[in-house]
Design an enzyme around this catalytic site. Structure first.
Site, PDB file in Angstrom:
ATOM      1  N   HIS A   1      -3.948  -9.178   4.679  1.00 45.50           N
ATOM      2  CA  HIS A   1      -5.377  -9.136   4.968  1.00 45.50           C
ATOM      3  C   HIS A   1      -5.675  -9.868   6.268  1.00 45.50           C
ATOM      4  CE1 HIS A   1      -6.363  -8.642   0.409  1.00 45.50           C
ATOM      5  NE2 HIS A   1      -6.127  -7.491   0.999  1.00 45.50           N
TER       6      HIS A   1
ATOM      7  N   ARG B   1       0.849  -1.185   0.000  1.00 44.22           N
ATOM      8  CA  ARG B   1       0.000   0.000   0.000  1.00 44.22           C
ATOM      9  C   ARG B   1       0.894   1.248   0.000  1.00 44.22           C
ATOM     10  NH1 ARG B   1      -1.868  -3.456   4.161  1.00 44.22           N
ATOM     11  NH2 ARG B   1      -3.932  -4.359   3.768  1.00 44.22           N
TER      12      ARG B   1
ATOM     13  N   HIS C   1      -3.595   2.191  -5.638  1.00 47.94           N
ATOM     14  CA  HIS C   1      -4.137   0.900  -5.209  1.00 47.94           C
ATOM     15  C   HIS C   1      -4.305  -0.060  -6.387  1.00 47.94           C
ATOM     16  CE1 HIS C   1      -5.440  -0.851  -1.439  1.00 47.94           C
ATOM     17  NE2 HIS C   1      -6.391  -1.498  -2.067  1.00 47.94           N
TER      18      HIS C   1
ATOM     19  N   LYS D   1      -1.966  -2.193   8.572  1.00 50.20           N
ATOM     20  CA  LYS D   1      -3.316  -1.986   9.081  1.00 50.20           C
ATOM     21  C   LYS D   1      -3.655  -2.948  10.215  1.00 50.20           C
ATOM     22  CE  LYS D   1      -5.691  -2.319   5.271  1.00 50.20           C
ATOM     23  NZ  LYS D   1      -6.839  -2.222   4.362  1.00 50.20           N
TER      24      LYS D   1
ATOM     25  N   TYR E   1     -10.305 -11.126  -5.134  1.00 57.58           N
ATOM     26  CA  TYR E   1      -9.409 -11.174  -6.276  1.00 57.58           C
ATOM     27  C   TYR E   1      -9.702 -12.374  -7.166  1.00 57.58           C
ATOM     28  CZ  TYR E   1      -6.892  -7.523  -3.854  1.00 57.58           C
ATOM     29  OH  TYR E   1      -6.578  -6.356  -3.239  1.00 57.58           O
TER      30      TYR E   1
ATOM     31  N   ARG F   1      -1.466  -2.483  -6.397  1.00 54.11           N
ATOM     32  CA  ARG F   1      -1.658  -3.566  -5.432  1.00 54.11           C
ATOM     33  C   ARG F   1      -2.652  -4.597  -5.973  1.00 54.11           C
ATOM     34  NH1 ARG F   1      -1.398  -5.000   0.071  1.00 54.11           N
ATOM     35  NH2 ARG F   1      -3.388  -5.482   1.063  1.00 54.11           N
TER      36      ARG F   1
END
Length: 230
Positions: free
Chosen positions: A215, A117, A189, A140, A224, A192
């Protein structure tokens, strides 16, 4: 909320208020991840509606005070809603790199070849980049993760010393967004997304993809699969 109350049905107002109540006054990407995890099991249309509310709320807040990583969060929301524009296609990352100066060659390569990111790239230190792996910190999930360095990225990294990497990476997210939007009309993004879809297309195990992307939930990664048409 007063303007919403004047124009929306009672049920819609209830949905809006419920979503807003789940967000802090200054949201961060982790908060959106947590919401998506909490919404597992809801219908796609319900999730899209809730994400619409998140996007509107972020815009409302950002008009009053600058929110850190605002652009990244909005792109994150749009990507989940299937509204991603100008996706990066195979071979395009190479072309973007060829047309960029050294600073942005590195940034584009880290996004397109390692799936980082923008906020992760700008938080990197030269010491986080080894010969075979990158240690991504302050993610994150608040946990470090290890990302492998593929050959194409290594070629670019080898052109920088550790101190040079420190200097180049100490940029701000807004300048990265502005450069990619102005020069190539893409969102960071998208790089990514390109990285993730390439992993899925090449039949990399989804749990491995989840781990590399950082994630929290496998459900987040599974989108995806849909993007590749599998």
């Amino acid at each position: 909320m007063q303007r919403i109350k004047n124009t929306r049905s009672a049920n819609t107002i209830k949905i809006y208020q419920n979503v807003i109540d789940q967000l802090p006054s200054t949201p961060c990407p982790t908060d959106i991840d947590n919401l998506l995890t909490a919404w597992q099991g809801l219908s796609p249309n319900s999730i899209k509606l809730k994400l619409t509310v998140v996007g509107l709320y972020l815009k409302f807040l950002n008009n009053r005070v600058d929110i850190p990583n605002y652009n990244e969060m909005q792109e994150y929301v749009h990507s989940y809603r299937g509204e991603k524009k100008n996706p990066v296609i195979p071979g395009e990352v190479d072309k973007l790199i060829e047309q960029s100066n050294m600073k942005y060659k590195l940034i584009i390569a880290l996004g397109g070849y390692a799936g980082l990111r923008v906020s992760e790239i700008t938080n990197l230190n030269g010491s986080d980049i080894g010969k075979e792996f990158i240690t991504v910190r302050n993610t994150k999930s608040k946990q470090d993760r290890i990302v492998p360095i593929p050959g194409k990225l290594k070629v670019i990294l080898d052109q920088f010393s550790e101190s040079e990497l420190d200097s180049v990476l100490k940029t701000n997210s807004k300048s990265v967004w502005g450069y990619l939007k102005r020069k190539f009309n893409i969102h960071p993004h998208s790089l990514r997304h390109f990285y993730a879809t390439q992993l899925v297309t090449n039949n990399v195990n989804l749990e491995t993809v989840r781990t590399v992307l950082g994630h929290k939930s496998l459900t987040t990664t599974q989108r995806y699969v849909h993007l590749t048409g599998d």
